[in-house]
Design a protein around this motif. Structure first.
Motif, PDB file in Angstrom:
ATOM      1  N   ASN A  53       0.773  -1.158   0.041  1.00 31.73           N
ATOM      2  CA  ASN A  53       0.091  -0.033   0.021  1.00 31.73           C
ATOM      3  C   ASN A  53       0.869   1.279  -0.116  1.00 31.73           C
ATOM      4  OD1 ASN A  53      -2.375  -1.375  -0.102  1.00 31.73           O
ATOM      5  ND2 ASN A  53      -2.704  -1.427   2.202  1.00 31.73           N
ATOM      6  N   ASP A  54       2.104   1.318   0.683  1.00 33.66           N
ATOM      7  CA  ASP A  54       2.933   2.431   0.810  1.00 33.66           C
ATOM      8  C   ASP A  54       3.909   2.539  -0.447  1.00 33.66           C
ATOM      9  OD1 ASP A  54       4.827   0.820   1.488  1.00 33.66           O
ATOM     10  OD2 ASP A  54       5.168   1.366   3.609  1.00 33.66           O
ATOM     11  N   GLY A  55       3.811   1.523  -1.119  1.00 33.18           N
ATOM     12  CA  GLY A  55       4.696   1.502  -2.351  1.00 33.18           C
ATOM     13  C   GLY A  55       6.158   1.395  -2.112  1.00 33.18           C
ATOM     14  N   SER A  56       6.460   0.759  -0.832  1.00 34.11           N
ATOM     15  CA  SER A  56       7.809   0.728  -0.504  1.00 34.11           C
ATOM     16  C   SER A  56       8.383  -0.560  -0.935  1.00 34.11           C
ATOM     17  CB  SER A  56       8.103   0.690   1.107  1.00 34.11           C
ATOM     18  OG  SER A  56       7.394  -0.389   1.646  1.00 34.11           O
ATOM     19  N   PHE A  57       7.507  -1.704  -1.008  1.00 34.16           N
ATOM     20  CA  PHE A  57       7.603  -2.999  -1.490  1.00 34.16           C
ATOM     21  C   PHE A  57       8.830  -3.760  -0.706  1.00 34.16           C
ATOM     22  CE2 PHE A  57       6.093  -1.147  -5.595  1.00 34.16           C
ATOM     23  CZ  PHE A  57       5.104  -2.121  -5.962  1.00 34.16           C
ATOM     24  N   HIS A  87      -9.485   1.518  -4.737  1.00 38.39           N
ATOM     25  CA  HIS A  87      -8.769   0.239  -4.126  1.00 38.39           C
ATOM     26  C   HIS A  87      -7.347   0.221  -4.508  1.00 38.39           C
ATOM     27  CE1 HIS A  87     -12.422  -1.934  -3.245  1.00 38.39           C
ATOM     28  NE2 HIS A  87     -13.058  -1.674  -4.535  1.00 38.39           N
ATOM     29  N   ALA A  88      -6.409   0.046  -3.510  1.00 35.62           N
ATOM     30  CA  ALA A  88      -5.160   0.036  -3.733  1.00 35.62           C
ATOM     31  C   ALA A  88      -4.597  -0.867  -4.746  1.00 35.62           C
ATOM     32  CB  ALA A  88      -4.203   0.188  -2.628  1.00 35.62           C
ATOM     33  N   SER A  89      -3.887  -0.817  -5.610  1.00 34.60           N
ATOM     34  CA  SER A  89      -3.575  -1.668  -6.676  1.00 34.60           C
ATOM     35  C   SER A  89      -1.985  -1.845  -7.208  1.00 34.60           C
ATOM     36  CB  SER A  89      -4.469  -1.800  -7.952  1.00 34.60           C
ATOM     37  OG  SER A  89      -5.890  -1.692  -7.686  1.00 34.60           O
ATOM     38  N   ILE A  90      -1.714  -3.057  -7.605  1.00 34.13           N
ATOM     39  CA  ILE A  90      -0.340  -3.186  -7.950  1.00 34.13           C
ATOM     40  C   ILE A  90      -0.701  -2.954  -9.568  1.00 34.13           C
ATOM     41  CG2 ILE A  90       1.944  -4.567  -8.331  1.00 34.13           C
ATOM     42  CD1 ILE A  90       0.727  -6.003  -5.620  1.00 34.13           C
ATOM     43  N   LYS A  91       0.135  -1.699  -9.890  1.00 38.13           N
ATOM     44  CA  LYS A  91       0.105  -1.597 -11.699  1.00 38.13           C
ATOM     45  C   LYS A  91       1.133  -2.054 -12.435  1.00 38.13           C
ATOM     46  CE  LYS A  91      -0.937   1.803 -15.161  1.00 38.13           C
ATOM     47  NZ  LYS A  91      -0.957   3.097 -15.540  1.00 38.13           N
TER      48      LYS A  91
END
Length: 709
Positions: free
Chosen positions: A163-167, A184-188
């Motif tokens: 969710n925070d994009g840090s992976f 919705h938070a998604s992985i693009k």
């Protein structure tokens, strides 16, 4: 004297019986006038004509026909000897060649073309793109929302680093980012313009611990803007590139194909290598120019043999039921006395003191207002016991009965259970007509409670495979959340565009060498001449391309068809009611004049026996002015709606067919005359009767083609 239409004179040599024992004397009487019945005269005249295609010249004669029609029998012979072309009844609709999971299968079309060619018949392709006779299940699936339930068991995937994009803890390869997709938070995940390896665009999970006896279920939901190909590889399995039925379609393989729209990928495995460690790598880099959105909330790894606090326990908060009737009121209570601080108060028509006990059933057993239904997932198949935390509003014997239904089955009234008439919160074990054990397969199930006597309160449901008796508020429930994944207008347009392109490309690359001429777009216009849209009304078998692509879908379709069609192919636009609807006629003419890739206009011509043939002539003149080929298709004459006449008299039918062909030949220049195709050559309104004998209508049709009267 009976009057006939025509008289024949013959000289008879008749045997005149002169009764004289066994002797016969012959006399010849000349000048006897004998008349033939009209039916005999007409029959002889009709029989004198040759087969139809003898008179058609360069004009293509065709008919609608099924595979059975052309394969064998009298109709097959009739088609072969009189016609040059057939139009499939259904074999070229997407209902047939497009599967519900987005795969193309042209076996039925191949069989049809082969059978036609064996009879010396060509095949007309009708139609590639239409608003009707579509596989609407598939086509609507890529623009429809997808609804799923979050798992009951704890999810090992922690969403925070995504969710925070840090992976953090994840390995990412390629163009991968985090994006909000419609809330919705998604992985693009975006692929490049060239085909690459699967792992060129991928995301690998952290390592998860494998408990003894574990069985893992991996689930994720991914939106694809085009059909794509992917796979999941693993660490910690005996085979880290296994074959699974990834999509639940019954097809097992090492990879999966995503259809346009939302796709659920789900597998289960207990084939661990003993290392105690497990991870997965979602690899979507194979197909060029595809963008994916992977819903983070729906990405889960659960241990199906694990638990919350106790093995095989399921706790459900009643107030979280997905379906609640209008008289099932959610009310608040103390969190020390009520699980989750809320419960359901079941009433009859909003009044706690009302009841329906006279018949033992609710007054309307199908009425949903008096019930609530909870849908839940069972991960382990087996025998379960069901407990309900509940109480009576007043312990006076008038609030203490209700019904239960499992998986939408018959409602059961279980009188006499423990604590049935208690005004304090209690746990009661429920039974059904077959006892207190409920058999559940793994998967989705539902439980419904319907009120019998108003004023009963429902707090919590407990399902267990153990003999444990719940106490107090019970264990904390893992609330199953219902998640709706929508599709953006932009993605709907992109998906519809891809579907249009895929359909036309697949049809013409697969069949273009077998079928030369096609209706590319069929019946695109509404009654007012505008490009047809659904108007938000769902209809079985319908998918309105203009809902997502606007009126441009027509020109897009012809451009794609020209690009993929064989050299010399003739491409038609088709529409109905052009003889009676000026708005539609003008719309067809406008598009035909505007789109250079349109070679011809296919006129779906259905007439009544009292139709104005002058209007047909005017229509043909207007269409011919476009300079395009003109093709009369699906030609059919019928009786008016509500008419007392059920069968059109054959002489009239003959005149109508003759009139239509006369108009076609006279109004359409020879260079623009493509052909004429019948809806059905046999039957009450055809050229042959059910016994495959020519009717007078055959003669009218032949004369219209140019045969001598």
């Amino acid at each position: 004297m009976k009057i006939f239409n025509k008289t024949y004179f013959v000289v008879l040599t008749a045997a005149v019986l002169m009764s004289s024992c066994a002797e016969l004397d012959e006399e010849v009487e000349a000048g006897v006038e004998v008349e033939k019945p009209v039916s005999v005269i007409v029959g002889e005249k009709v029989s004198s004509y040759d087969v139809l295609k003898t008179y058609s010249g360069d004009l293509i004669l065709g008919s609608n026909a099924s595979l059975d029609d052309i394969s064998s029998g009298s109709l097959s012979s009739l088609l072969m000897t009189n016609f040059e072309q057939v139009t499939p009844s259904s074999e070229l609709t997407s209902e047939v060649f497009l599967t519900e999971d987005g795969r193309y299968d042209f076996l039925a079309a191949y069989n049809y073309v082969s059978a036609a060619q064996e009879k010396g018949l060509s095949v007309y392709g009708d139609a590639i793109i239409s608003n009707f006779n579509q596989n609407d299940t598939y086509l609507n699936s890529f623009v429809a929302p997808y609804v799923y339930l979050t798992p009951l068991f704890p999810n090992m995937v922690k969403p925070a680093p995504l969710n925070d994009g840090s992976f953090t803890g994840w390995n990412v390869t390629g163009d991968v980012s985090i994006e909000d997709y419609l809330g919705h938070a998604s992985i693009k995940m975006v692929n490049g313009t060239s085909e690459a390896s699967y792992d060129a665009t991928s995301i690998q999970s952290p390592v998860y611990t494998v408990a003894e006896g574990a069985k893992f279920e991996l689930t994720f939901y991914v939106l694809s803007n085009k059909s794509g190909e992917g796979r999941v590889t693993f660490t910690g399995l005996n085979n880290n590139e296994p074959e699974f039925d990834w999509l639940g379609s019954g097809i097992t393989g090492a990879t999966f194909t995503t259809k346009i729209g939302w796709n659920r990928i789900q597998i289960q495995t207990d084939d661990f290598d003993g290392s105690g460690a497990f991870s997965f790598n979602i690899e979507l880099g194979k197909t060029p120019d595809v963008s994916y959105f992977l819903n983070i909330q729906g990405l889960s790894v659960v241990n199906l043999n694990g638990s919350v606090d106790n093995p095989d326990e399921i706790f459900l908060e009643c107030e979280d039921a997905q379906e609640k009737g209008q008289w099932m009121f959610v009310e608040s209570g103390s969190t020390t006395a009520v699980s989750g601080g809320e419960y359901i108060n079941g009433t009859i028509d909003g009044v706690s003191s009302n009841n329906h006990v006279a018949t033992g059933l609710p007054s309307d057993a199908s009425n949903q207002d008096y019930q609530f239904t909870y849908t839940f997932n069972v991960n382990t198949a087996g025998t379960y016991y069901l407990w309900l935390r509940h109480k009576c509003e007043v312990a006076n014997g008038t609030d203490d009965s209700w019904y239960i239904s499992i998986d939408g089955g018959t409602y059961f009234y279980h009188n006499g259970i423990e604590f049935q008439n208690d005004s304090e919160w209690q746990w009661s074990k429920h039974n059904y007509s077959t006892g207190d054990a409920f058999q559940f397969d793994a998967g989705e199930h539902s439980v419904s409670f319907k009120i019998r006597e108003g004023g009963h309160l429902f707090d919590k449901i407990y399902l267990t495979m153990t003999s444990n008796r719940p106490t107090g508020l019970g264990s904390a429930a893992i609330a199953q959340e219902e998640v709706t994944l929508d599709v953006s207008d932009e993605e709907k347009q992109s998906a519809a565009n891809s579907a249009l392109s895929e359909c036309i490309t697949n049809v013409l690359t697969s069949l273009g060498d077998r079928i030369s001429d096609w209706t590319v777009v069929k019946n695109p216009f509404a009654a007012d001449g505008s490009v047809a849209v659904s108007g938000g009304v769902s209809e079985e078998g319908a998918f309105f391309w203009a809902d997502y692509l606007g009126e441009d879908y027509i020109s897009m379709a012809f451009s794609l068809a020209r690009e993929n069609a064989s050299a010399g192919a003739k491409l038609f636009i088709s529409e109905t009611d052009l003889n009676s609807n000026a708005d539609k006629l003008n719309a067809v003419i406008s598009y035909a004049n505007t789109i250079a890739d349109i070679d011809g206009i296919a006129v779906n011509l259905s007439l009544y026996m009292d139709s104005d043939l002058e209007a047909v002539g005017s229509m043909l003149e207007d269409l011919a002015a476009t300079g395009k080929l003109i093709y009369i298709t699906n030609l059919y004459v019928k009786t008016p709606i509500g008419s007392d006449v059920k069968i059109i008299p054959d002489p009239l039918l003959s005149e109508i067919y003759k009139g239509v062909l006369d108009l076609y030949v006279s109004k359409v220049p020879v260079s623009q005359q493509y052909g004429i195709s019948l809806s059905s050559p046999v039957g009450d309104n055809g050229l042959w009767n059910a016994g495959f004998n020519r009717k007078e209508a055959f003669m009218g049709f032949a004369i219209g083609l140019g045969a001598q009267e």
